[in-house]
Design an enzyme around this catalytic site. Sequence first.
Site, short mmCIF file in Angstrom:
data_model
loop_
_atom_site.label_atom_id
_atom_site.label_comp_id
_atom_site.label_asym_id
_atom_site.label_seq_id
_atom_site.Cartn_x
_atom_site.Cartn_y
_atom_site.Cartn_z
N HIS A 141 3.73 -2.16 3.18
CA HIS A 141 3.83 -0.81 2.59
C HIS A 141 5.15 -0.65 1.86
CE1 HIS A 141 0.91 -0.54 5.87
NE2 HIS A 141 0.31 0.38 5.14
N HIS A 184 -6.16 3.01 -3.99
CA HIS A 184 -6.07 3.21 -2.53
C HIS A 184 -6.38 4.67 -2.18
CE1 HIS A 184 -5.05 2.14 1.51
NE2 HIS A 184 -3.86 2.70 1.56
N ASP A 222 0.80 -1.22 0.00
CA ASP A 222 0.00 0.00 0.00
C ASP A 222 0.84 1.28 0.00
OD1 ASP A 222 -1.97 -1.84 0.32
OD2 ASP A 222 -2.89 -0.90 2.07
N ASP A 223 0.19 2.36 -0.41
CA ASP A 223 0.66 3.75 -0.22
C ASP A 223 1.75 4.20 -1.21
OD1 ASP A 223 -1.03 3.43 1.88
OD2 ASP A 223 0.41 3.92 3.46
N HIS A 262 -4.88 9.48 0.55
CA HIS A 262 -4.90 8.77 1.83
C HIS A 262 -5.63 9.49 2.95
CE1 HIS A 262 -3.36 5.78 4.73
NE2 HIS A 262 -3.16 5.05 3.66
#
Length: 487
Positions: A441, A351, A301-302, A355
């Site tokens: 991540h 995603h 993620d991210d 965020h």
Amino acid sequence: MKKIIFSAALISVLFSCKTEKQMQQTTTDEKQHIELELPETISSEDIGDDIFVYTIKIGNDPEKSHLTASLPITLYDFVNKSEERLTQEFITEFKNEFEIQENGAILDFNQHFDVKFHSEDFLTFLYSQNASYGNNYGEKHFVSVFDLKNKKKIQPQDFFTNEENFIAFSAEIQSLVKKAIRERIYADKNYSSDQEREEVLQMLQESIQVGTAANATNYNALFFNEKGQWIVIFEKYQVASGAMGEFVIEIPKEISDKYIDQKFLNLFKKEAPEQVVLEPSQPVYTEVDCSKVPCVALTFDDGPSVYTPQLLDALKTENVKATFFVLGKSASVQKNTLKRIADEGHNIGNHSYDHKDFRKISEDEAIRQITLTDEIIEGIVGEKPRYFRFPYGAHTQENLAMVGRPVIGWNVDPMDWKFRDVQQVVEGMSKGSKQAIILAHDIHKTTVEAIPQVIKNLKAQGYHIVSLDDLFRYKKLKNGQTYSNGK
Ligand code: NI
């Protein structure tokens, strides 16, 4: 191979968790000391003409104070140093605010950037910093414009040949702002009469004058984009009341042509190349059949981030496929990395754009976060992502309905954002189970360094490491439903 050395500035952050008394949560990390180090060396071969996203994260628990700050890493050392300084200031602001917050308000600080212009002469980043003290987000914008040939950061007044031009320009902008405010007031049905509207406009005259006067602070978000369009952003409260929000002013060509220094206008004499959009495609399956053999899915993620290419190398060496839940803001900067993810057979998931905690934003903003990211990804790899994951996994019931595709959770969490230790991440990520979805991540160096060993450990336990396409191959997924494993 020429090595480019980045300053190995150590951003040391003492982060003590004061919020637990308020949140009735027990936590073992009364004081958490996180050391963040910018990548020390990156070869120019790795960077080329690209701009990488370096993301600093302090905390990732939405119920506690946390900060996420992205900054660019480029081929230009003077640019990197400048943007690193700017980010350090933001982190210091967060730290100071955290010390002040005796009542334990949950701070949620974010910094991200977009590339607005990039040629061999100039490079422009538009920054957005938003901060929440528990409820909604307050946002501010500013730009960093670099003259790459002269190795210099450009100030707003540098866009003009002389002071008089800057002042005359700002007078024109003042009229545009007045017009924009007037339109917004007249569109607002909450006023009882036009007379009331005129009175409000009258009252705003002074703040418009002060907020648009020719100085560096007022015009810290003045820039031009790839199409040669000049834009200036005025923050909430800068020219009108906070309730009216921010004003993004697109400057008419006759105004920019009249006042802006010719050397900037000359950049747009030639046509920009047209973008090629590829055809969307269907899920791609490998020869691994997860109905017959135990599988696990690695999800990252991210990103994409400065470490993602290294991660892709490791996945390639071990011949495994993974899934990347990317942020729209980072994907739009690191386009080549996103292309590589798709080309090498991994899945890309949405995603969100930057965020935000979906429980704290409006329905309109939530939809914008999803669709903007879809458009960015589709524009780069030619297909809309088939999976969605909420930031922090946090969402409302209404949010689920607007996603329009399956929502992906996880059932193995190594807490790699917290434990910046390779061995600890290896142990956390190696706890596979049949059809597990493992969360990690790719913005953390330690996570990426852990991956070769994680893959070896999972393979030794008999698992096949697959993309979500393969994991869900025989499952009929429903839109808006959450899946935290492949069973
Ligand atoms: Ni996330």
